[in-house]
Design an enzyme around this catalytic site. Structure first.
Site, PDB file in Angstrom:
ATOM      1  N   ALA A 284       0.846  -1.186   0.000  1.00  0.00           N
ATOM      2  CA  ALA A 284       0.000   0.000   0.000  1.00  0.00           C
ATOM      3  C   ALA A 284       0.886   1.242   0.000  1.00  0.00           C
ATOM      4  CB  ALA A 284      -0.912  -0.002   1.226  1.00  0.00           C
TER       5      ALA A 284
ATOM      6  N   THR B  74       2.685  -2.034   4.305  1.00  0.00           N
ATOM      7  CA  THR B  74       2.775  -0.604   4.038  1.00  0.00           C
ATOM      8  C   THR B  74       4.039  -0.302   3.233  1.00  0.00           C
ATOM      9  OG1 THR B  74       4.156   0.036   5.946  1.00  0.00           O
ATOM     10  CG2 THR B  74       1.777  -0.144   6.319  1.00  0.00           C
ATOM     11  N   ASP B  75       4.038   0.812   2.545  1.00  0.00           N
ATOM     12  CA  ASP B  75       5.290   1.348   2.015  1.00  0.00           C
ATOM     13  C   ASP B  75       6.130   1.820   3.196  1.00  0.00           C
ATOM     14  OD1 ASP B  75       7.242   2.190   0.249  1.00  0.00           O
ATOM     15  OD2 ASP B  75       5.898   3.430  -0.962  1.00  0.00           O
ATOM     16  N   ALA B  76       7.378   2.207   2.925  1.00  0.00           N
ATOM     17  CA  ALA B  76       8.318   2.553   3.986  1.00  0.00           C
ATOM     18  C   ALA B  76       7.770   3.648   4.904  1.00  0.00           C
ATOM     19  CB  ALA B  76       9.643   2.999   3.373  1.00  0.00           C
TER      20      ALA B  76
END
Length: 589
Positions: free
Chosen positions: A235, A283-285
């Site tokens: 995401a 999640t993305d970073a």
């Protein structure tokens, strides 16, 4: 609850039992730890064991290293983890995303420019073989964003295309290739980048499409991947305000523009509810500003899980983050049901990869066998094919090609630069010492019989002066003018090479000097070719050039193929998968 017997898990009774019994046997600390993917700060065995013992992590995405270094690291991790780990790599361009000596095949837009889907499959296949050999089982690829805005600074070469069907087709081929080696792909960045011109690393960057527009584009791509059994997605920190408005017409502005990673409307109502995605969400970073600036980090961690993310990508401070996630559970932000769902999907993915069936010492192949799969010559040949078929002659409105030493003996090479700091500079430094493409082109053209000179800009000369002399020299540069004859009498051809790294933008940055070759004002004076070796959208800045070429990368094999095409020994075969004319009329003539 999560159904593990259907896609993308397709578990049998034994697999389902392992997931259920493992969850029942876990302490609360172990359950909270499973929600984290760690970015390893070291490959030291003591450090790796301490992360496992203290934080009970669900997986890792590590820093780049050689195949041998990564293999040794992953062996330590798997043999000392109570529960098998998800070990991810960024194989966006080939096996080089898993280890530095892995095989680069091509970035996604270059693959698409070959107009042959087999290279998307080959990129996935090679990525899978090399990543699996060194102990990876998960990949943060393919990138399935749609390149609708040429100003977008992040995905210009990282995603396939501006075309929805081509994006889906190539993503499916990549997925097929990498799954042959037992790697689980994670398509990114849901709900989709490529619309806004900003960068989630640095600011908010929403996807502004209407519900109908999104369904026909990004929704079409993701639905096609889900139907094919995509096991996971990443995401993005990308808001989708019109879909939030669809689910809640009375949503506040803050709710409308909440990044997807923190939005229950996007991850639960849209992704899980309307689209029926049953797989894993990471999640993305979590260091990116679009996420970190949305709320306090202490709230952000549990909110991400409550919204529908199953895994949280990267600790900031491990003790702080772990405790904040735990507090979020104890306060009821993460409900017992939501925690159970996340753990079921995490462990279900591990079981789908067969990790529950292997002894810890058998998860990785034998080292000698693994090293024999890295950097094979037959795979490097694929990169050469991609270079030959991908390089794109976007524009040629002058009778110039092919060039030859008989007609254009004296060649001037001029580097066109972008912003020389920020993320682009970081990537340059991470890549280590590398020969500049302008120097490589000089050698290749001289080997073909051309007499080649590289332009040193006045600004470059100024920067070499003592500080006390710079101001006066700068003033002279800005005021300087020169006769056109300096160009027409000395050069038969000028080639501009744009080597612009991703940054807050990818625009060509022109220097303060006037009347120098840094700026291709001379297209009607001296035959001129403009070559971009990265960003495919530089025609927006040089609409006046009459011959424009995109190579999509600056690898040696690509530059070799470029010169063969310039001199007529090979045809230009690439088909631009994006609007390289950037929607402007003046870029066409």
């Amino acid at each position: 609850m999560v159904n593990l017997r259907v896609k993308p898990y397709n578990l049998d009774d034994e697999g389902v039992k392992w997931v259920e019994e493992t969850i029942k046997s876990m302490t609360l600390e172990e359950k909270i730890g499973q929600l984290f993917i760690n970015m390893g700060a070291s490959r030291d065995e003591e450090y790796l064991k301490s992360i496992l013992d203290n934080y009970h992590i669900g997986g890792v995405r590590y820093n780049p290293g050689t195949a041998e270094e990564v293999y040794d690291q992953n062996k330590i991790l798997q043999e000392n983890s109570k529960i098998p780990l998800l070990i991810a790599a960024n194989t966006e361009m080939g096996g080089n995303g898993a280890c530095t000596d892995g095989t680069y095949i091509g970035n996604e837009v270059k693959i698409a420019a070959t107009n042959d889907k087999k290279y998307a499959y080959e990129m996935g296949r090679v990525s899978g073989v090399e990543a699996a050999a060194i102990g990876c089982n998960w990949s943060f690829a393919p990138i399935v964003d749609i390149n609708k805005n040429w100003r977008n600074p992040i995905i210009s070469i990282r995603t396939w295309s501006a075309d929805v069907e081509q994006t889906l087709e190539l993503s499916l081929e990549y997925m097929r290739g990498i799954q042959e080696s037992g790697i689980a792909p994670a398509a990114k960045h849901f709900p989709g980048d490529g619309i806004d011109e900003r960068d989630q690393h640095l600011s908010f960057a929403p996807n502004s499409l209407s519900v109908e527009e999104w369904d026909a584009t990004f929704g079409r791509v993701y639905s096609g991947l889900f139907e094919a059994g995509l096991p996971s997605i990443m995401a993005g920190h990308i808001a989708l305000p019109e879909y939030v408005r669809h689910f809640n017409p009375n949503a506040t502005t803050q709710e409308l523009y909440m990044p997807a990673t923190l939005s229950k409307y996007i991850l639960t109502d849209l992704l899980r509810g309307k689209m029926g995605f049953n797989g894993l969400v990471v999640t993305d970073a979590s260091h990116m500003v679009a996420m970190t600036s949305a709320m306090k980090r202490s709230e952000m961690l549990p909110t991400a899980i409550a919204a529908g993310s199953d895994l949280f990508l990267f600790f900031n401070d491990p003790d702080e983050d772990f405790n904040w996630m735990m507090e979020g559970y104890k306060k009821g932000i993460i409900t017992e049901e939501r925690l159970e769902e996340a753990l079921t999907r995490i462990l279900g993915t591990k079981a789908a990869l067969g990790l529950h069936k292997k002894a810890k010492t058998e998860i990785l192949p034998a080292k000698e066998e693994a090293m024999a799969k890295i950097g094979l010559e037959e795979n490097k040949e694929i990169a050469k094919e991609v270079a030959d078929k991908g390089i794109t002659l976007v524009k040629n409105t002058q009778e110039l090609l092919p060039i030859s030493p008989d007609k254009q003996k004296r060649v001037l090479l001029v580097e066109a630069k972008g912003t020389e700091g920020g993320f682009g500079k970081f990537l340059e430094l991470m890549g280590g010492a590398k020969k500049k493409p302008i120097d490589t082109l000089k050698d290749l053209l001289e080997a073909e019989g051309f007499q080649v000179e590289i332009w040193e800009s006045p600004m470059d000369k100024v920067m070499k002066l003592p500080k006390e002399e710079m101001a006066k020299a700068m003033a002279n540069v800005y005021a300087a003018k020169r006769p056109i004859a300096d160009l027409t009498d000395n050069y038969d051809l000028i080639i501009n090479i744009a080597n612009v790294n991703p940054n807050t933008d990818q625009r060509v940055q022109w220097p303060a000097s006037k009347g120098t070759p840094d700026i291709p004002f001379y297209v009607n004076e001296v035959p001129t070719i403009f070559v971009s070796v990265k960003c495919p959208f530089h025609l927006a800045d040089v609409p006046q050039v009459k011959t424009y070429i995109n190579t999509y990368d600056d690898n040696a094999v690509t530059l070799e193929a470029l010169v063969q095409k310039l001199v007529g020994k090979s045809e230009f075969k690439g088909v631009s998968p994006v609007d390289a004319f950037c929607g402007f009329g003046d870029t066409h003539f």
